[in-house]
Motif scaffolding. Structure first.
Motif, PDB file in Angstrom:
ATOM      1  N   ILE A 171      19.817 -81.087 -36.309  1.00 53.28           N
ATOM      2  CA  ILE A 171      19.665 -79.641 -36.118  1.00 53.28           C
ATOM      3  C   ILE A 171      20.350 -78.874 -37.238  1.00 53.28           C
ATOM      4  O   ILE A 171      19.790 -77.916 -37.789  1.00 53.28           O
ATOM      5  N   ILE A 172      21.550 -79.298 -37.607  1.00 57.62           N
ATOM      6  CA  ILE A 172      22.270 -78.628 -38.693  1.00 57.62           C
ATOM      7  C   ILE A 172      21.528 -78.788 -40.017  1.00 57.62           C
ATOM      8  O   ILE A 172      21.405 -77.846 -40.793  1.00 57.62           O
ATOM      9  N   GLY A 173      21.012 -79.987 -40.282  1.00 55.93           N
ATOM     10  CA  GLY A 173      20.246 -80.211 -41.509  1.00 55.93           C
ATOM     11  C   GLY A 173      18.980 -79.385 -41.550  1.00 55.93           C
ATOM     12  O   GLY A 173      18.591 -78.857 -42.598  1.00 55.93           O
ATOM     13  N   TRP A 174      18.312 -79.257 -40.405  1.00 53.32           N
ATOM     14  CA  TRP A 174      17.088 -78.453 -40.337  1.00 53.32           C
ATOM     15  C   TRP A 174      17.399 -76.982 -40.587  1.00 53.32           C
ATOM     16  O   TRP A 174      16.695 -76.309 -41.354  1.00 53.32           O
ATOM     17  N   LEU A 175      18.463 -76.466 -39.969  1.00 55.94           N
ATOM     18  CA  LEU A 175      18.836 -75.071 -40.189  1.00 55.94           C
ATOM     19  C   LEU A 175      19.250 -74.820 -41.639  1.00 55.94           C
ATOM     20  O   LEU A 175      18.893 -73.791 -42.221  1.00 55.94           O
ATOM     21  N   ALA A 176      19.981 -75.761 -42.216  1.00 51.13           N
ATOM     22  CA  ALA A 176      20.387 -75.611 -43.621  1.00 51.13           C
ATOM     23  C   ALA A 176      19.171 -75.638 -44.538  1.00 51.13           C
ATOM     24  O   ALA A 176      19.110 -74.895 -45.516  1.00 51.13           O
ATOM     25  N   SER A 177      18.183 -76.486 -44.226  1.00 56.01           N
ATOM     26  CA  SER A 177      16.988 -76.534 -45.065  1.00 56.01           C
ATOM     27  C   SER A 177      16.153 -75.261 -44.920  1.00 56.01           C
ATOM     28  O   SER A 177      15.478 -74.855 -45.862  1.00 56.01           O
ATOM     29  N   LEU A 178      16.207 -74.627 -43.750  1.00 60.79           N
ATOM     30  CA  LEU A 178      15.526 -73.342 -43.596  1.00 60.79           C
ATOM     31  C   LEU A 178      16.208 -72.259 -44.429  1.00 60.79           C
ATOM     32  O   LEU A 178      15.541 -71.438 -45.062  1.00 60.79           O
ATOM     33  N   VAL A 179      17.531 -72.261 -44.433  1.00 61.65           N
ATOM     34  CA  VAL A 179      18.285 -71.268 -45.205  1.00 61.65           C
ATOM     35  C   VAL A 179      18.048 -71.461 -46.696  1.00 61.65           C
ATOM     36  O   VAL A 179      17.871 -70.494 -47.443  1.00 61.65           O
ATOM     37  N   MET A 180      18.018 -72.710 -47.147  1.00 59.91           N
ATOM     38  CA  MET A 180      17.855 -73.000 -48.574  1.00 59.91           C
ATOM     39  C   MET A 180      16.375 -73.092 -48.984  1.00 59.91           C
ATOM     40  O   MET A 180      16.075 -73.375 -50.128  1.00 59.91           O
ATOM     41  N   ARG A 181      15.475 -72.867 -48.064  1.00 61.19           N
ATOM     42  CA  ARG A 181      14.022 -72.895 -48.305  1.00 61.19           C
ATOM     43  C   ARG A 181      13.533 -74.239 -48.864  1.00 61.19           C
ATOM     44  O   ARG A 181      12.719 -74.279 -49.779  1.00 61.19           O
ATOM     45  N   THR A 182      14.057 -75.333 -48.329  1.00 59.80           N
ATOM     46  CA  THR A 182      13.602 -76.660 -48.732  1.00 59.80           C
ATOM     47  C   THR A 182      12.972 -77.400 -47.564  1.00 59.80           C
ATOM     48  O   THR A 182      12.759 -78.610 -47.637  1.00 59.80           O
ATOM     49  N   ASP A 183      12.666 -76.695 -46.483  1.00 57.78           N
ATOM     50  CA  ASP A 183      12.160 -77.349 -45.278  1.00 57.78           C
ATOM     51  C   ASP A 183      10.792 -77.969 -45.499  1.00 57.78           C
ATOM     52  O   ASP A 183      10.479 -79.011 -44.936  1.00 57.78           O
ATOM     53  N   ALA A 184       9.944 -77.364 -46.315  1.00 53.25           N
ATOM     54  CA  ALA A 184       8.604 -77.886 -46.548  1.00 53.25           C
ATOM     55  C   ALA A 184       8.639 -79.171 -47.369  1.00 53.25           C
ATOM     56  O   ALA A 184       7.712 -79.967 -47.311  1.00 53.25           O
ATOM     57  N   GLN A 185       9.705 -79.403 -48.120  1.00 54.24           N
ATOM     58  CA  GLN A 185       9.805 -80.579 -48.977  1.00 54.24           C
ATOM     59  C   GLN A 185      10.428 -81.765 -48.261  1.00 54.24           C
ATOM     60  O   GLN A 185      10.315 -82.889 -48.715  1.00 54.24           O
ATOM     61  N   GLN A 186      11.119 -81.533 -47.169  1.00 50.76           N
ATOM     62  CA  GLN A 186      11.855 -82.575 -46.480  1.00 50.76           C
ATOM     63  C   GLN A 186      11.195 -82.893 -45.150  1.00 50.76           C
ATOM     64  O   GLN A 186      10.643 -82.037 -44.509  1.00 50.76           O
ATOM     65  N   GLY A 187      11.375 -84.106 -44.732  1.00 55.58           N
ATOM     66  CA  GLY A 187      10.934 -84.495 -43.407  1.00 55.58           C
ATOM     67  C   GLY A 187      12.117 -84.485 -42.453  1.00 55.58           C
ATOM     68  O   GLY A 187      13.228 -84.101 -42.809  1.00 55.58           O
ATOM     69  N   ILE A 188      11.880 -84.928 -41.246  1.00 53.67           N
ATOM     70  CA  ILE A 188      12.934 -84.921 -40.243  1.00 53.67           C
ATOM     71  C   ILE A 188      14.053 -85.898 -40.597  1.00 53.67           C
ATOM     72  O   ILE A 188      15.224 -85.633 -40.361  1.00 53.67           O
TER      73      ILE A 188
END
Length: 89
Positions: A12-29
């Motif tokens: 959950i923390i990694g997902w939220l951090a990836s949303l903040v840094m706008r890298t969510d589309a590049q990373q998987g779960i």
């Protein structure tokens, strides 16, 4: 049981951090979980003793430990972006 909670909270923390840094589309779960856990570990060992807060790896899941872990994950993603692209974003 503690490892399972660490994986879920790290994800959950990694997902939220990836949303903040706008890298969510590049990373998987899986990468979100890894970023959350590694960022939590780094922040837990470096920042928690300075602030007098127990690290998340001690089993104490409180608001300060979650915030420190989140900041650690964001810093880790910023460093990865800096190395990968030459810009933090």
């Amino acid at each position: 049981m503690g490892l399972l909670i660490l994986l879920i909270v790290g994800g959950i923390i990694g997902w939220l951090a990836s949303l903040v840094m706008r890298t969510d589309a590049q990373q998987g779960i899986l990468l979100n979980v890894v970023v959350g856990i590694v960022g939590s570990l780094i922040a837990g060992f470096l920042v928690s003793p300075l602030l007098g807060v127990a690290p998340i790896t001690s089993g104490a899941i409180t608001v300060p430990t979650l915030l420190i872990s989140f900041v650690g994950a964001v810093i880790l993603l910023a460093i990865v972006n800096l190395v990968r692209r030459g810009a933090v974003r």
